[in-house]
Design an enzyme around this catalytic site. Structure first.
Site: not given
Length: 495
Positions: A189, A242-243, A246-247, A264, A298, A397
Site C-alpha cells: 500500500k 510514516g507518522s 499511524v505507526g 520507522e 525523516c 517533526e
C-alpha cells in the site's frame, strides 16, 4: 474508464489523457469501481494519473493472492529470486530518467533529487539480489555425539508493506527487495499522493518476470483500507514507514494478533556545531540536510545546536545561504527547492510558522508562502534563531524546510538538548577534535550518527533505523534486513 493501465510512459503531456491504473492483484491490473486523481504539487490543476480507489474487498483479494503464491515463492531457489531482483534493477536503471520525471511531477522534489533517488533504488535492488545467495543459517555443535545440529532462516510468509510519499521509489524498494529476496510475498500500500510512482515500480517488477501473486499493489485512501490490511488473517508481518501516530495505531492492532511489525516513524534530527568546526562545511551541509527535498525527510536536519565562538559566523552564513535558495518548478534546472507534496502538507508547515510567531522565536528568513507567481504548494525555506529547545517547533517533526537554531554553551549542554526529544533517528556533529567526535558518538541517542556530515544519508549495505520513538527497534537495509523478514528454525538430526 478501465481499471487496467492505459499509457505506458506515465509522462503524458498536458494535452494528452493521463495514464490510468487499477490495482495490481495476482499478476494483473484489475478493473476498479472507483478512481481518484493524483495531481502535480507544482501545478495542482494538472492531473498526472488516475488510480483505483481500493476497497476492503480488493484487500481481501490481494491478501488471498499473496497467500496462494507464498508457498511456491518460498520454495523457489534463492538464486532464482536474486536473478529476478537483478533483472528488476537493470530494468529500473533503463527507465530511471523517465520515472525521475514522473517522480518530480507527482511528488515535487527537484529532478536531480529524483534521479538520485532512482539511482539509490537501483543500488538497493542490486544489493539484495546478491543477498539472496548469502548463507541463511549455521551449523552448530551438539552435546549428543553424532547429532547434526543446525539453524536455518525461513521466510515469514505474507508481508504488508506500507510506504510514504517522500521517497516513493527508494523506500518501497528497500522494503520490497529484502522481502522478496528472503522468500516472502508482498501486499503493498503506497501513499495515495504518489500512486503513479508506485505503478511504474510494479511495472518494473512485472517486466523482470516476478510470478503472479508475489507482489500486489493496492492504491487509495488509507482511511478506507488501512485497517483491512492490518487486520487481515492472511498477514504474517507489516513493515511501515510514516507518522508516529499511524505507526502506533498499526502496532496496537497487529501485535496482539502475533503479527510481526517493523516501524520507522520520524525524527527531529540535530547537528552540533562545535567551536573548532569547519564553519563553511557545517553551513553547506546544514542547509543541504535541512532544506533539500523541501525538508520532507525523516532524516532532515531540523535543529542546529551552535557553540558560542562560531555562533555569529555560522548563523550569518547560514541565513544568507538559505535566503538565496531558489524556489520554483522542480523540473527547471535552476530550482533548488520545489513545492511541498500537497495542500495539507503546506498548511501543516504554515501552521508551524504561526506557532513560531506565537512562541516568540526570532525569524531570520522565510516564514511564509513562496514568491508571487508560484501557484503550487510552496513555502519559503525558513530559519528561526534563539529557539527555546523546549518549544514545540524544537520538539515536533515539522516535515518542511524549517530549521531551528539553538544556542548552547558546550558539548555537554549540546548533547543534553540533542537527546531531549522523543525521536532518535539521526544526528551529526561538526568538529575537528577527535575527542569531541567520540564523546558525541558514545552519548547521542540516535540510530545513525554522522561526524562532519549531514544528517540525511543511507547506503544499502548499512543498517537504517532509529532509537526511541523513531522506530520499533529493528533495522532496515544491509545485513540487518534478514532479521525482520525471516525467522529461525533449529534442526536436530540423528542418523
Amino acid at each position: 474508464m478501465t481499471g487496467g493501465r492505459a499509457g505506458v510512459s506515465g509522462v503524458a503531456p498536458a494535452s494528452e489523457e493521463p495514464p490510468s491504473y487499477g490495482n495490481y492483484i495476482d499478476g494483473a491490473w484489475q478493473a476498479a469501481e472507483r478512481m481518484f486523481d493524483s495531481t502535480n504539487p507544482t501545478r495542482p490543476e494538472e492531473v498526472v494519473g488516475r488510480f483505483a480507489a481500493a476497497s476492503p474487498k480488493d484487500v481481501q483479494a490481494a491478501q488471498a493472492a499473496a497467500r496462494a503464491a507464498a508457498e511456491p515463492w518460498r520454495l523457489t531457489s534463492p538464486i532464482a529470486r536474486g536473478e529476478i531482483l537483478f533483472r528488476a534493477a537493470e530494468r529500473l536503471a533503463s527507465v530511471s530518467e523517465e520515472i525521475a520525471v514522473v517522480m518530480t511531477r507527482e511528488e515535487g522534489k527537484t529532478l536531480p533529487e529524483s534521479r538520485g533517488e532512482l539511482a539509490r533504488a537501483v543500488s538497493v535492488l542490486r544489493w539484495f539480489a546478491g543477498e539472496a545467495a548469502q548463507p541463511v543459517g549455521s551449523v552448530l555443535p551438539s552435546v549428543t555425539e553424532g547429532t547434526l545440529l543446525y539453524s536455518v532462516r525461513e521466510p515469514l510468509g505474507v508481508v504488508a508493506i506500507i510506504t510514504p510519499w517522500n521517497f516513493p521509489v527508494a523506500i518501497p524498494v528497500w522494503k520490497i527487495a529484502p522481502a522478496l529476496a528472503f522468500g516472502n510475498t508482498v501486499v503493498w500500500k503506497p501513499s495515495e499522493l504518489t500512486p503513479l510512482c508506485a505503478a511504474r515500480l510494479v511495472e518494473v517488477f512485472e517486466a523482470a518476470g516476478l510470478p503472479s501473486g508475489v507482489l500486489n499493489l493496492l492504491t487509495g485512501d488509507p482511511a478506507e483500507i488501512g485497517d483491512a490490511i492490518t487486520d487481515s488473517p492472511e498477514l504474517d508481518a507489516i513493515s511501515f514507514t510514516g507518522s508516529l501516530g499511524v505507526g502506533r495505531h498499526i502496532q496496537a492492532r497487529a501485535v496482539p494478533r502475533g503479527v510481526k511489525v517493523q516501524l520507522e516513524t520520524g525524527g527531529k534530527n540535530p547537528v552540533i556545531v562545535m567551536d573548532d568546526a569547519d564553519v563553511e562545511r557545517a553551513v553547506a551541509l546544514t542547509v543541504r540536510g535541512a532544506m533539500w527535498s523541501t525538508g520532507q525527510k525523516c532524516t532532515a536536519t531540523s535543529r542546529a545546536l551552535v557553540l558560542p565562538k562560531v555562533a555569529d559566523t555560522y548563523t550569518e552564513a547560514l541565513v544568507q545561504r538559505v535566503s538565496e535558495l531558489r524556489v520554483g518548478d522542480p523540473l527547471a534546472p535552476e530550482t533548488e527547492i520545489g513545492p511541498l507534496v500537497s495542500a495539507a502538507q503546506r498548511d501543516r508547515v504554515a501552521g508551524y510558522f504561526e506557532l513560531a510567531e506565537r512562541e516568540g522565536h526570532r525569524l531570520a528568513t522565510g516564514g511564509r508562502g513562496a514568491a508571487e507567481g508560484l501557484s503550487g504548494h510552496f513555502v519559503q525555506p525558513t530559519v528561526y534563531l534563539d529557539v527555546d529547545p523546549a518549544s514545540r517547533i524544537a520538539q515536533e517533526e515539522i516535515f518542511g524546510p524549517v530549521l531551528s537554531v539553538i544556542a548552547v554553551d558546550d558539548l555537554e549542554q549540546a548533547l543534553e538538548v540533542a537527546n531531549a526529544v522523543e525521536f532518535g533517528l539521526s544526528a551529526s556533529i561538526f568538529t575537528s577534535d577527535l575527542a569531541h567526535a567520540l564523546r558525541f558518538v558514545r552519548s547521542i541517542r540516535a540510530g545513525m550518527v554522522h561526524v562532519n556530515r549531514e544528517t540525511p544519508g543511507a547506503e544499502p549495505q548499512a543498517p537504517f533505523g532509529g532509537m526511541k520513538a523513531s522506530s520499533s527497534h529493528s533495522r532496515e537495509q544491509g545485513k540487518a534486513a534478514v532479521d525482520f523478514y525471516t525467522e529461525l528454525k533449529t534442526v536436530y538430526i540423528d542418523p
